[in-house]
Design a protein around this motif. Structure first.
Motif, PDB file in Angstrom:
ATOM      1  N   SER A   1       0.875  -1.118  -0.022  1.00  8.43           N
ATOM      2  CA  SER A   1      -0.201   0.074   0.036  1.00  8.43           C
ATOM      3  C   SER A   1       0.977   1.222  -0.008  1.00  8.43           C
ATOM      4  N   ARG A   2       0.550   2.203  -0.712  1.00 11.00           N
ATOM      5  CA  ARG A   2       1.279   3.302  -0.915  1.00 11.00           C
ATOM      6  C   ARG A   2       0.280   4.640  -1.450  1.00 11.00           C
ATOM      7  N   ALA A   3       0.888   5.836  -0.856  1.00  7.43           N
ATOM      8  CA  ALA A   3       0.079   7.026  -1.293  1.00  7.43           C
ATOM      9  C   ALA A   3       0.529   7.282  -2.775  1.00  7.43           C
ATOM     10  N   LYS A   4      -0.517   7.707  -3.505  1.00 11.87           N
ATOM     11  CA  LYS A   4      -0.504   8.267  -4.766  1.00 11.87           C
ATOM     12  C   LYS A   4      -1.163   9.538  -4.871  1.00 11.87           C
ATOM     13  N   THR A   5      -0.278  10.591  -5.353  1.00 13.29           N
ATOM     14  CA  THR A   5      -0.636  12.128  -5.228  1.00 13.29           C
ATOM     15  C   THR A   5      -1.831  12.346  -6.722  1.00 13.29           C
ATOM     16  N   GLY A   6      -2.610  13.146  -6.238  1.00 10.27           N
ATOM     17  CA  GLY A   6      -3.604  13.486  -7.434  1.00 10.27           C
ATOM     18  C   GLY A   6      -3.397  15.017  -7.832  1.00 10.27           C
TER      19      GLY A   6
ATOM     20  N   LEU B   1       3.331  14.589 -13.208  1.00  8.12           N
ATOM     21  CA  LEU B   1       4.549  15.390 -12.440  1.00  8.12           C
ATOM     22  C   LEU B   1       4.557  15.530 -11.021  1.00  8.12           C
ATOM     23  N   ALA B   2       3.741  14.775 -10.461  1.00 11.12           N
ATOM     24  CA  ALA B   2       3.494  14.802  -8.907  1.00 11.12           C
ATOM     25  C   ALA B   2       4.517  13.772  -8.431  1.00 11.12           C
ATOM     26  N   GLU B   3       5.292  14.121  -7.257  1.00 10.31           N
ATOM     27  CA  GLU B   3       6.052  12.995  -6.567  1.00 10.31           C
ATOM     28  C   GLU B   3       5.291  12.425  -5.282  1.00 10.31           C
ATOM     29  N   ASP B   4       4.887  11.187  -5.512  1.00 10.46           N
ATOM     30  CA  ASP B   4       4.385  10.491  -4.458  1.00 10.46           C
ATOM     31  C   ASP B   4       4.916  10.534  -3.072  1.00 10.46           C
ATOM     32  N   LYS B   5       4.520  10.504  -1.869  1.00  7.67           N
ATOM     33  CA  LYS B   5       5.168  10.387  -0.601  1.00  7.67           C
ATOM     34  C   LYS B   5       5.905   9.008  -0.695  1.00  7.67           C
ATOM     35  N   SER B   6       6.943   9.149   0.259  1.00  7.90           N
ATOM     36  CA  SER B   6       7.857   7.767   0.395  1.00  7.90           C
ATOM     37  C   SER B   6       7.183   6.629   1.442  1.00  7.90           C
ATOM     38  N   GLU B   7       6.199   6.921   1.933  1.00  5.57           N
ATOM     39  CA  GLU B   7       5.689   5.919   2.888  1.00  5.57           C
ATOM     40  C   GLU B   7       5.040   4.633   2.133  1.00  5.57           C
ATOM     41  N   ALA B   8       5.378   3.532   2.702  1.00  4.66           N
ATOM     42  CA  ALA B   8       4.801   2.315   1.921  1.00  4.66           C
ATOM     43  C   ALA B   8       4.728   1.397   2.892  1.00  4.66           C
TER      44      ALA B   8
ATOM     45  N   LYS C   1      11.869   6.279  -6.901  1.00  7.00           N
ATOM     46  CA  LYS C   1      11.445   4.929  -7.248  1.00  7.00           C
ATOM     47  C   LYS C   1      10.948   4.313  -6.124  1.00  7.00           C
ATOM     48  N   ILE C   2       9.926   3.334  -6.041  1.00  6.83           N
ATOM     49  CA  ILE C   2       9.386   2.533  -4.856  1.00  6.83           C
ATOM     50  C   ILE C   2      10.270   0.982  -5.187  1.00  6.83           C
ATOM     51  N   ARG C   3      10.749   0.373  -4.240  1.00  5.17           N
ATOM     52  CA  ARG C   3      11.585  -0.721  -4.713  1.00  5.17           C
ATOM     53  C   ARG C   3      10.964  -1.972  -3.529  1.00  5.17           C
ATOM     54  N   ILE C   4      10.973  -3.230  -4.126  1.00  3.60           N
ATOM     55  CA  ILE C   4      10.784  -4.316  -3.349  1.00  3.60           C
ATOM     56  C   ILE C   4      12.181  -5.134  -3.669  1.00  3.60           C
TER      57      ILE C   4
ATOM     58  N   ASP D   1      13.543   5.315  -3.198  1.00  3.76           N
ATOM     59  CA  ASP D   1      14.860   6.013  -3.005  1.00  3.76           C
ATOM     60  C   ASP D   1      14.754   7.251  -4.176  1.00  3.76           C
ATOM     61  N   ARG D   2      15.646   8.286  -4.023  1.00  4.52           N
ATOM     62  CA  ARG D   2      15.911   9.002  -4.797  1.00  4.52           C
ATOM     63  C   ARG D   2      17.205   9.188  -5.488  1.00  4.52           C
ATOM     64  N   VAL D   3      17.427   9.917  -6.673  1.00  6.13           N
ATOM     65  CA  VAL D   3      18.854   9.902  -7.067  1.00  6.13           C
ATOM     66  C   VAL D   3      19.811  10.715  -6.283  1.00  6.13           C
ATOM     67  N   ILE D   4      19.399  11.739  -5.524  1.00  7.88           N
ATOM     68  CA  ILE D   4      20.035  12.222  -4.707  1.00  7.88           C
ATOM     69  C   ILE D   4      20.040  11.713  -3.181  1.00  7.88           C
ATOM     70  N   GLU D   5      18.929  11.723  -2.623  1.00  9.77           N
ATOM     71  CA  GLU D   5      18.800  11.325  -1.025  1.00  9.77           C
ATOM     72  C   GLU D   5      17.290  10.275  -0.989  1.00  9.77           C
ATOM     73  N   GLY D   6      17.717   9.333  -0.663  1.00  9.40           N
ATOM     74  CA  GLY D   6      16.565   8.272  -0.496  1.00  9.40           C
ATOM     75  C   GLY D   6      15.927   8.651   0.929  1.00  9.40           C
ATOM     76  N   SER D   7      14.650   7.697   1.384  1.00 13.92           N
ATOM     77  CA  SER D   7      14.028   8.106   2.613  1.00 13.92           C
ATOM     78  C   SER D   7      14.395   6.707   3.475  1.00 13.92           C
ATOM     79  N   PRO D   8      14.428   7.019   4.739  1.00 14.58           N
ATOM     80  CA  PRO D   8      14.381   5.798   5.598  1.00 14.58           C
ATOM     81  C   PRO D   8      13.080   5.171   5.726  1.00 14.58           C
ATOM     82  N   GLN D   9      12.260   5.670   5.335  1.00 16.78           N
ATOM     83  CA  GLN D   9      10.811   4.931   5.369  1.00 16.78           C
ATOM     84  C   GLN D   9      10.823   3.668   5.100  1.00 16.78           C
ATOM     85  N   ASN D  10      10.445   2.467   5.595  1.00 18.26           N
ATOM     86  CA  ASN D  10      10.654   1.248   4.782  1.00 18.26           C
ATOM     87  C   ASN D  10       9.387   0.393   5.715  1.00 18.26           C
ATOM     88  N   SER D  11       9.136  -0.886   5.071  1.00 18.21           N
ATOM     89  CA  SER D  11       8.628  -1.984   5.596  1.00 18.21           C
ATOM     90  C   SER D  11       8.829  -3.054   5.272  1.00 18.21           C
TER      91      SER D  11
END
Length: 156
Positions: free
Chosen positions: A57-62, A70-77, A110-113, A131-141
């Motif tokens: 499950s993940r957020a999708k920006t509208g 062009l939206a960047e979805d949130k990192s939480e999944a 990108k979201i990765r599994i 993750d991002r090209v410059i800086e990823g997120s520590p959010q994970n599951s």
């Protein structure tokens, strides 16, 4: 066959190999223009382990940006993986391998599994993160699928 047509067929084959199936979605924020913000639940079958499916499950920006990509979805999944049928392996598995990735922003995110094998416990461990090209997120599951001891996980 012409080169551009052959290239298109090859690219379609690559992108068709691992696709998520959307199970459902719920709106979280109403937007007057463009689609609403949502939480989307997708199913990802492990391409090398028959009988295992991961649900993410993940957020999708509208909004307008979401509508045009062009939206960047949130990192939480969040992820949960289950045995959904008899387990079988198409080939030996590496100890760690990315099994799915999807772009969640125009270029950079990108979201990765990733599947990891806990050979000691005969368990498959799945991690989702962005993750991002410059800086990823520590959010994970993380989720784990124990495999019956009668079935040895084949390793490379």
């Amino acid at each position: 066959m012409k080169k551009p047509a052959l290239l298109l067929l090859l690219l379609c084959g690559v992108f068709a190999q691992v696709q998520a199936q959307t199970i459902g979605e719920v709106d979280t924020v109403f937007k007057f223009i463009g689609p609403d913000h949502k939480i989307v639940v997708d199913a990802h079958d492990d391409p090398k382990v028959k009988g295992v499916t991961c649900y993410v499950s993940r957020a999708k920006t509208g909004g307008i940006k979401g509508a045009v990509g062009l939206a960047e979805d949130k990192s939480e999944a969040s992820i949960d993986c289950r045995q959904v049928g008899p387990i079988s392996f198409s080939k030996p598995l590496p100890v760690q391998e990315e099994v799915f990735s999807e772009r969640i922003s125009l270029v950079f995110k990108k979201i990765r599994i990733v599947r990891m094998v806990d050979a000691t416990r005969n368990t498959l461990v799945y991690l989702t993160y962005s993750d991002r090209v410059i800086e990823g997120s520590p959010q994970n599951s993380v989720a784990a699928v124990p495999i019956d001891r009668a079935i040895k996980i084949p390793l490379k």
